[in-house]
Design a protein around this motif. Structure first.
Motif, short mmCIF file in Angstrom:
data_model
loop_
_atom_site.label_atom_id
_atom_site.label_comp_id
_atom_site.label_asym_id
_atom_site.label_seq_id
_atom_site.Cartn_x
_atom_site.Cartn_y
_atom_site.Cartn_z
N MET A 106 0.86 -1.21 0.00
CA MET A 106 0.00 0.00 0.00
C MET A 106 0.88 1.24 0.00
SD MET A 106 -3.36 0.59 0.46
CE MET A 106 -4.50 1.89 0.98
N PHE A 107 0.58 2.15 -0.85
CA PHE A 107 1.40 3.34 -0.99
C PHE A 107 1.01 4.35 0.08
CE2 PHE A 107 4.10 6.23 -3.21
CZ PHE A 107 3.47 7.46 -3.30
N ASP A 108 1.96 4.67 0.96
CA ASP A 108 1.66 5.64 2.01
C ASP A 108 2.16 7.00 1.55
OD1 ASP A 108 2.44 5.86 5.59
OD2 ASP A 108 1.39 7.22 4.22
N ARG A 109 1.21 7.80 1.05
CA ARG A 109 1.56 9.08 0.44
C ARG A 109 2.31 10.00 1.40
NH1 ARG A 109 -3.14 12.62 -2.46
NH2 ARG A 109 -2.80 14.14 -0.81
N SER A 110 1.95 9.91 2.69
CA SER A 110 2.56 10.84 3.66
C SER A 110 4.08 10.67 3.73
CB SER A 110 1.93 10.64 5.04
OG SER A 110 2.20 9.32 5.49
N LEU A 111 4.56 9.45 3.39
CA LEU A 111 6.00 9.22 3.42
C LEU A 111 6.71 9.99 2.31
CD1 LEU A 111 6.19 5.31 3.85
CD2 LEU A 111 6.61 7.05 5.60
N TYR A 112 5.95 10.31 1.25
CA TYR A 112 6.58 10.84 0.06
C TYR A 112 6.23 12.29 -0.26
CZ TYR A 112 7.75 5.98 -0.79
OH TYR A 112 8.25 4.71 -0.69
N GLU A 113 5.32 12.87 0.50
CA GLU A 113 4.88 14.21 0.17
C GLU A 113 6.01 15.22 0.24
OE1 GLU A 113 0.09 14.03 1.16
OE2 GLU A 113 1.43 15.04 2.58
N LYS A 114 6.86 15.10 1.25
CA LYS A 114 7.94 16.07 1.39
C LYS A 114 8.92 15.99 0.21
CE LYS A 114 11.27 18.12 4.57
NZ LYS A 114 12.03 18.62 3.42
N THR A 115 9.27 14.76 -0.15
CA THR A 115 10.20 14.58 -1.28
C THR A 115 9.63 15.21 -2.54
OG1 THR A 115 10.91 12.48 -0.33
CG2 THR A 115 11.49 12.87 -2.62
N LEU A 116 8.37 14.90 -2.81
CA LEU A 116 7.75 15.41 -4.03
C LEU A 116 7.65 16.94 -3.99
CD1 LEU A 116 6.45 14.46 -6.72
CD2 LEU A 116 4.23 14.61 -5.58
N LEU A 117 7.20 17.46 -2.87
CA LEU A 117 7.05 18.92 -2.73
C LEU A 117 8.40 19.62 -2.89
CD1 LEU A 117 5.20 21.31 -2.08
CD2 LEU A 117 5.44 20.76 0.36
N ASP A 118 9.43 19.06 -2.26
CA ASP A 118 10.77 19.65 -2.38
C ASP A 118 11.24 19.63 -3.83
OD1 ASP A 118 12.22 18.43 0.78
OD2 ASP A 118 10.91 20.12 0.30
N ASP A 119 10.94 18.54 -4.51
CA ASP A 119 11.40 18.40 -5.89
C ASP A 119 10.67 19.33 -6.86
OD1 ASP A 119 12.32 14.86 -6.35
OD2 ASP A 119 13.47 16.63 -5.76
N ILE A 120 9.35 19.30 -6.80
CA ILE A 120 8.61 19.96 -7.88
C ILE A 120 7.97 21.30 -7.48
CG2 ILE A 120 8.18 17.74 -8.97
CD1 ILE A 120 5.26 17.87 -8.21
N GLY A 121 8.05 21.64 -6.20
CA GLY A 121 7.53 22.93 -5.78
C GLY A 121 6.02 22.90 -5.53
N GLU A 122 5.54 23.92 -4.83
CA GLU A 122 4.16 23.94 -4.36
C GLU A 122 3.14 23.98 -5.50
OE1 GLU A 122 3.57 27.00 -1.46
OE2 GLU A 122 1.48 26.46 -1.14
N LYS A 123 3.46 24.79 -6.52
CA LYS A 123 2.49 24.97 -7.61
C LYS A 123 2.23 23.65 -8.32
CE LYS A 123 1.69 28.04 -11.56
NZ LYS A 123 2.25 28.97 -12.53
N ARG A 124 3.30 22.97 -8.67
CA ARG A 124 3.19 21.71 -9.38
C ARG A 124 2.65 20.60 -8.46
NH1 ARG A 124 2.91 20.24 -14.74
NH2 ARG A 124 3.14 22.49 -14.91
N PHE A 125 2.99 20.69 -7.16
CA PHE A 125 2.46 19.72 -6.18
C PHE A 125 0.94 19.85 -6.11
CE2 PHE A 125 3.00 16.93 -2.56
CZ PHE A 125 1.93 17.22 -1.72
N ASN A 126 0.47 21.08 -6.02
CA ASN A 126 -0.98 21.30 -5.98
C ASN A 126 -1.66 20.85 -7.27
OD1 ASN A 126 -0.90 22.27 -3.36
ND2 ASN A 126 -0.70 24.40 -3.99
N HIS A 127 -0.98 21.08 -8.38
CA HIS A 127 -1.50 20.56 -9.67
C HIS A 127 -1.65 19.05 -9.57
CE1 HIS A 127 -1.44 19.17 -13.87
NE2 HIS A 127 -0.31 18.53 -13.60
N SER A 128 -0.67 18.37 -9.00
CA SER A 128 -0.71 16.90 -8.89
C SER A 128 -1.90 16.45 -8.03
CB SER A 128 0.60 16.37 -8.31
OG SER A 128 1.68 16.78 -9.13
N LEU A 129 -2.19 17.20 -6.95
CA LEU A 129 -3.34 16.85 -6.11
C LEU A 129 -4.64 17.04 -6.89
CD1 LEU A 129 -2.36 18.43 -2.64
CD2 LEU A 129 -1.97 16.11 -3.48
N ARG A 130 -4.70 18.09 -7.71
CA ARG A 130 -5.89 18.31 -8.53
C ARG A 130 -6.03 17.23 -9.60
NH1 ARG A 130 -4.04 23.71 -8.28
NH2 ARG A 130 -3.29 23.56 -10.44
#
Lengths: 190, 190
Positions: free
Chosen positions: B1-25
């Motif tokens: 099972m993919f635990d998103r909370s483990l990876y949110e920081k990595t992704l946010l650091d990599d792609i930035g808030e704007k693109r992170f929010n796009h990914s959530l949408r």
């Protein structure tokens, strides 16, 4: 030397007056686009004259030259590009054209392809821009082609692609590749 | 099972808030497009979340995962599709995703391809139609996609092709093959 008078009746009987006259206009336009360019005018005249020689006669010439395609039902008889590919065979076997450049100009006059020869470009464009054509945008396309042949070619390909998109029609790989090749040449790939 | 909370920081650091929010949408839109369809919702969420995981970090992740491409200069670093292909590698090696369907949905989310899986179609469409998108025509595209996913996919591909034509940009083979495949399925080839 290609003696057109020997073949006019065959071509006219095959493709009818309307398409025959279109072919004559394609020759005119091709010669006009050839001005100042290093291209063999005799080849331009022959390719322009014969480019549609298989049109409306796909079944007849496949039966004559490639009966296996009909027997195996491996060919799409309704394909809008069949006449071009078959036309190259007909030009060779019926009209005795052996020149490879001329045959390729006939073969690819509907789709285009990557890295077209100057003759291929001229015939492709002449077909789309001959003076009997009156679709929206043709005047602008003529201006572009006379100004710069490769720009004209790219514009013509884009125009054709847009037209096929609107019609929900299949767009041959050759056409996309022809366009992409010019884009890479002009702008680099990205 | 993919635990998103483990990876949110990595992704946010990599792609930035704007693109992170796009990914959530994109996740939201993908789930919405999945209603009534036989698709694994867990895979939808993961693919949507990670689809852009390599964006803006192409050099970093190529250096980490495929240094030979940089050493040999065999890759076009400015290619708009690089992040998608690299993203599939990053999802596998950095985010430990082993599921082939999810990796393909990430890999082809920019270009599309022939015979896409349902998951690939949903992610491709969700990326283009998420509620933060506001380009001309997006509302109509959303309507079409909700009404019929394949029609939406074809319309989206046509839209993308037209956009690339106008920009004089290269159109990846995968994209026009994706479109042609749907045209053949829907209308037959001619």
């Amino acid at each position: 030397m290609f003696d057109r008078s020997l073949y006019e009746k065959t071509l006219l009987d095959d493709i009818g007056e309307k398409r025959f006259n279109h072919s004559l206009r394609v020759v005119d336009k091709a010669l006009s686009l050839s001005k100042g360019k290093d291209v063999d005018l005799e080849k331009v005249k022959i390719a322009g004259f014969l480019h549609d020689c298989a049109k409306y006669n796909e079944k007849k010439y496949l039966t004559l030259l490639r009966p296996e395609f009909i027997e195996n039902s491996t060919i799409d008889m309704k394909s809008p590009i069949l006449h071009a590919f078959l036309g190259a065979e007909v030009a060779e076997k019926v009209y005795n054209i052996k020149d490879r450049e001329i045959l390729d100009a006939i073969r690819y006059h509907t789709t285009g392809r990557e890295n077209m020869s100057l003759l291929e470009k001229i015939i492709f464009l002449a077909d789309g821009l001959e003076e009997g054509r009156s679709y929206p945008g043709v005047k602008k396309l003529r201006e572009i082609a006379y100004d710069d042949l490769d720009c004209g070619l790219l514009s013509m390909l884009d125009h054709n692609i847009k037209f096929l998109l609107e019609k929900n029609a299949y767009i041959e790989d050759l056409t996309f590749k022809a366009r992409n090749y010019l884009i890479k040449e002009k702008y680099g790939k990205s």
